[in-house]
Design a protein around this motif. Structure first.
Motif, short mmCIF file in Angstrom:
data_model
loop_
_atom_site.label_atom_id
_atom_site.label_comp_id
_atom_site.label_asym_id
_atom_site.label_seq_id
_atom_site.Cartn_x
_atom_site.Cartn_y
_atom_site.Cartn_z
N SER A 1 57.40 70.75 9.50
CA SER A 1 58.18 71.85 8.91
C SER A 1 57.38 72.73 7.96
O SER A 1 57.56 73.95 7.94
CB SER A 1 59.40 71.28 8.18
OG SER A 1 59.02 70.48 7.07
N GLU A 2 56.47 72.14 7.17
CA GLU A 2 55.71 72.96 6.23
C GLU A 2 54.76 73.92 6.95
O GLU A 2 54.50 75.04 6.49
CB GLU A 2 54.96 72.12 5.20
CG GLU A 2 54.03 71.07 5.76
CD GLU A 2 54.68 69.71 5.88
OE1 GLU A 2 54.17 68.75 5.29
OE2 GLU A 2 55.71 69.62 6.59
N LYS A 3 54.21 73.48 8.11
CA LYS A 3 53.33 74.36 8.89
C LYS A 3 54.12 75.54 9.48
O LYS A 3 53.64 76.67 9.50
CB LYS A 3 52.63 73.57 9.99
CG LYS A 3 51.57 72.59 9.46
CD LYS A 3 50.96 71.78 10.59
CE LYS A 3 49.93 70.79 10.05
NZ LYS A 3 49.46 69.86 11.09
N ILE A 4 55.33 75.25 9.95
CA ILE A 4 56.17 76.32 10.48
C ILE A 4 56.52 77.31 9.38
O ILE A 4 56.46 78.53 9.57
CB ILE A 4 57.46 75.72 11.11
CG1 ILE A 4 57.11 74.84 12.32
CG2 ILE A 4 58.43 76.83 11.52
CD1 ILE A 4 58.30 74.10 12.90
N ALA A 5 56.86 76.78 8.20
CA ALA A 5 57.22 77.65 7.06
C ALA A 5 56.04 78.53 6.65
O ALA A 5 56.20 79.73 6.37
CB ALA A 5 57.68 76.79 5.88
#
Length: 622
Positions: free
Chosen positions: A555-559
């Motif tokens: 999720s942090e990479k997508i964000a």
């Protein structure tokens, strides 16, 4: 009725001393006329009248109050006199004098009226021990005294402090039966009670039923959402409040800042800061402390320091907030320097201050310093260590790789270790690969909190790291059988006036196609920098290529990909994540900060990571 009240108060009778009627008593009551010249038969009504008049002028002195009380006793006014007793109790409560003093008088009054009962309930509701307020309310029913409109707000205040929601629900039902629920101050008290008890939805339902909503009601429901893990709802209500033309006060702004801090909504928090300056609340200590906390929790530690330095009035909470803020942002040495400055200012640190100090030592690997501060806390400041302090010490040892020492420390603790302490040990075992002690910690957690999903995940991760795939499957089967669901990971980012949430493999956003194209570009550029995915972080028995693919969709990479698309070059990126960042994401974000020349601040479950030019403020120690 008198015997019922006496049995209730027997254990709390005050052994107070009434001053001797020396010259001080005569001086303070010198304006009273010569009693012998004024009456001949029954002096009590006259003395009561004069004493009451004096009590009404006794605005800030318990000493004068006791002198007037002593004067009334000297002149044979019995404590059972309802008028004298009523005014004595009202003055005691107003002066915040010990409630045992008021209870002593109340226990002797013959037929106290509803005003006196309400005053006693109010006194206990505002004291450190509110429970007797509820006991007194029950005694009212035994004594056949009907509550009035003033009874419920005081009573609900006591319930709110006790967070006794079941008692509150009973009182709510009785207020409806007695026809008092429609009164604004009763409704405000109900909203506050439900919010304080953690039932934000019930508080909101009560709020929606209100026809006339004043600032108190808005503050109660906004604060209820902010404190109960519903910051988005708090911000939505704040906007509605503005649309209805209700002007916020300091309490509102503290709640708003708390919601912004929880979401990591720095831009919105900055706008709130500007508004605070505009309406003249920048001198409010509580508002400044909330601002300081906001900036620290949003990873903007320099702005937090600026607020702190500009504060004209600081208390221990201010110092503690900045110490904790520096610690969680990876500036442990600065946190300890600030603590030394606090001591030079001759301020007395609190228990929470030392939690921040020990946290700073833990996250900087300063084991020896942590033990020295723990010893000083006890020996120099006389603070009895609480379970939170012992938990910090276990984390200090476990984080540094001294897992066996951490286990021995738990065994020798003078307090019974709670689930948090054992979970800290389990986490350390997962990081450092100690399967045997990890299973010991898990066995303890099964007894204390058997349904906590995080414990199953930690144990599963530990088995997977050791490639015990059959044990991983066993843990997952148990989770399915017992209905335990893993907490889904998510990451929050703020853009414009909105906070966006992304989960692993998220494709719900309208820009998903562009986001995944950016992720592919990121992976390509990182590999040119020598990036090799940490596939050991994919704790499943699948092919290596599948593991690499799974890592790309955290999720942090997508964000971060979303923010790279939608923000100008060089703009800092801030991410709030609800779980601990994995080693692969940590490595990847370090390289992203270098390749894209971006400062990236990630707040995970336990601390901040400030990524810049290919390095992290945690120095890879987290």
């Amino acid at each position: 009725m008198h015997s019922n009240r006496s049995s209730f108060v027997r254990s709390s009778i005050l052994h107070y001393s009434i001053p001797t009627l020396a010259h001080n008593t005569r001086n303070h009551l010198s304006s009273l006329p010569n009693l012998k010249q004024t009456y001949t038969e029954n002096p009590v009504p006259y003395i009561v009248k004069k004493c009451i008049a004096r009590l009404q002028l006794c605005a800030s002195s318990i000493f004068k109050l006791k002198q007037i009380h002593a004067f009334s006793i000297r002149h044979a006014v019995p404590l059972s006199n309802p008028e004298m007793g009523k005014h004595l109790i009202f003055t005691i409560v107003s002066l915040l004098a010990p409630m045992s003093y008021a209870q002593h008088i109340f226990g002797q009054i013959q037929g106290p009226n509803i005003f006196t009962w309400n005053t006693m309930i109010r006194g206990y509701a505002e004291s450190e021990n509110p429970w007797p307020a509820i006991e007194l309310y029950r005694q009212m029913h035994v004594s056949s005294i009907e509550p009035d409109t003033h009874t419920y707000p005081f009573l609900l205040k006591a319930v709110a402090k006790l967070t006794a929601v079941r008692e509150g629900e009973k009182i709510h039902s009785i207020s409806i039966r007695n026809g008092f629920e429609s009164l604004v101050f009763v409704q405000n008290s109900l909203v506050h009670m439900y919010a304080a008890c953690g039932h934000a939805d019930s508080a909101h339902k009560m709020f929606d039923l209100m026809v006339d909503r004043d600032l108190v009601a808005w503050n109660s429901v906004i604060n209820g959402f902010a404190l109960n893990g519903m910051p988005s709802e708090a911000l939505t209500l704040f906007r509605e409040m503005g649309l209805e033309g209700v002007q916020p006060d300091g309490f509102t702004m503290v709640s708003l800042l708390s919601a912004c801090a929880e979401l990591g909504a720095l831009a919105l928090g900055r706008r709130a800061h500007v508004y605070i300056l505009k309406i003249g609340l920048s001198v409010n200590l509580h508002v400044n402390n909330a601002l300081l906390d906001l900036y620290a929790k949003c990873g903007s530690i320099r702005e937090a320091q600026k607020v702190f330095n500009e504060m004209e009035d600081k208390n221990v909470v201010s110092w503690t907030s900045l110490i904790v803020g520096l610690a969680v942002n990876g500036f442990g040495k600065e946190a300890l320097e600030l603590f030394k400055e606090l001591e030079r200012e001759r301020l007395v640190p609190s228990e929470i201050t030392f939690v921040g100090v020990l946290y700073a030592c833990s996250h900087c690997g300063m084991v020896d310093a942590g033990f020295k501060f723990f010893k000083r806390m006890k020996n120099e400041y006389g603070i009895v260590p609480r379970i939170e302090h012992y938990g910090c010490m276990v984390d200090l040892l476990g984080r540094s790789g001294k897992v066996k020492e951490a286990y021995e420390y738990i065994q020798n603790m003078p307090l019974q270790p709670n689930a948090v302490v054992w979970r800290t040990l389990l986490g350390a075992c997962t990081i450092h690969g100690n399967l045997a002690l990890g299973e010991v910690a898990r066995a303890q957690l099964l007894q204390l909190e058997p349904g906590h999903s995080g414990d199953y995940v930690l144990l599963s991760n530990l088995y997977a790291a050791e490639r015990h795939w059959s044990d991983v499957q066993k843990v997952r089967r148990i989770m399915l059988t017992e209905g335990v669901r893993k907490t889904p990971g998510y990451s929050l980012v703020e853009l414009g006036n909105c906070v966006y949430e992304f989960t692993m493999g998220d494709s719900s956003h309208p820009q998903s196609k562009d986001i995944y194209a950016m992720l592919a570009e990121i992976t390509k550029l990182l590999k040119l920098e020598g990036y090799m995915p940490h596939t050991t972080n994919v704790l499943a028995d699948i092919e290596e290529e599948e593991k690499e693919n799974a890592l790309s969709y955290h999720s942090e990479k997508i964000a971060i990909a979303f923010m790279l698309i939608n923000t100008a070059a060089g703009t800092p990126i801030r991410v709030v994540k609800n779980l601990r960042a994995c080693a692969d994401c940590h490595l990847a974000i370090k390289l992203i900060s270098k390749v894209f020349n971006r400062e990236i601040v990630v707040r995970d479950r336990s601390r901040f990571h400030h990524f810049k030019d290919g390095s992290c403020s945690c120095r890879d120690y987290w």
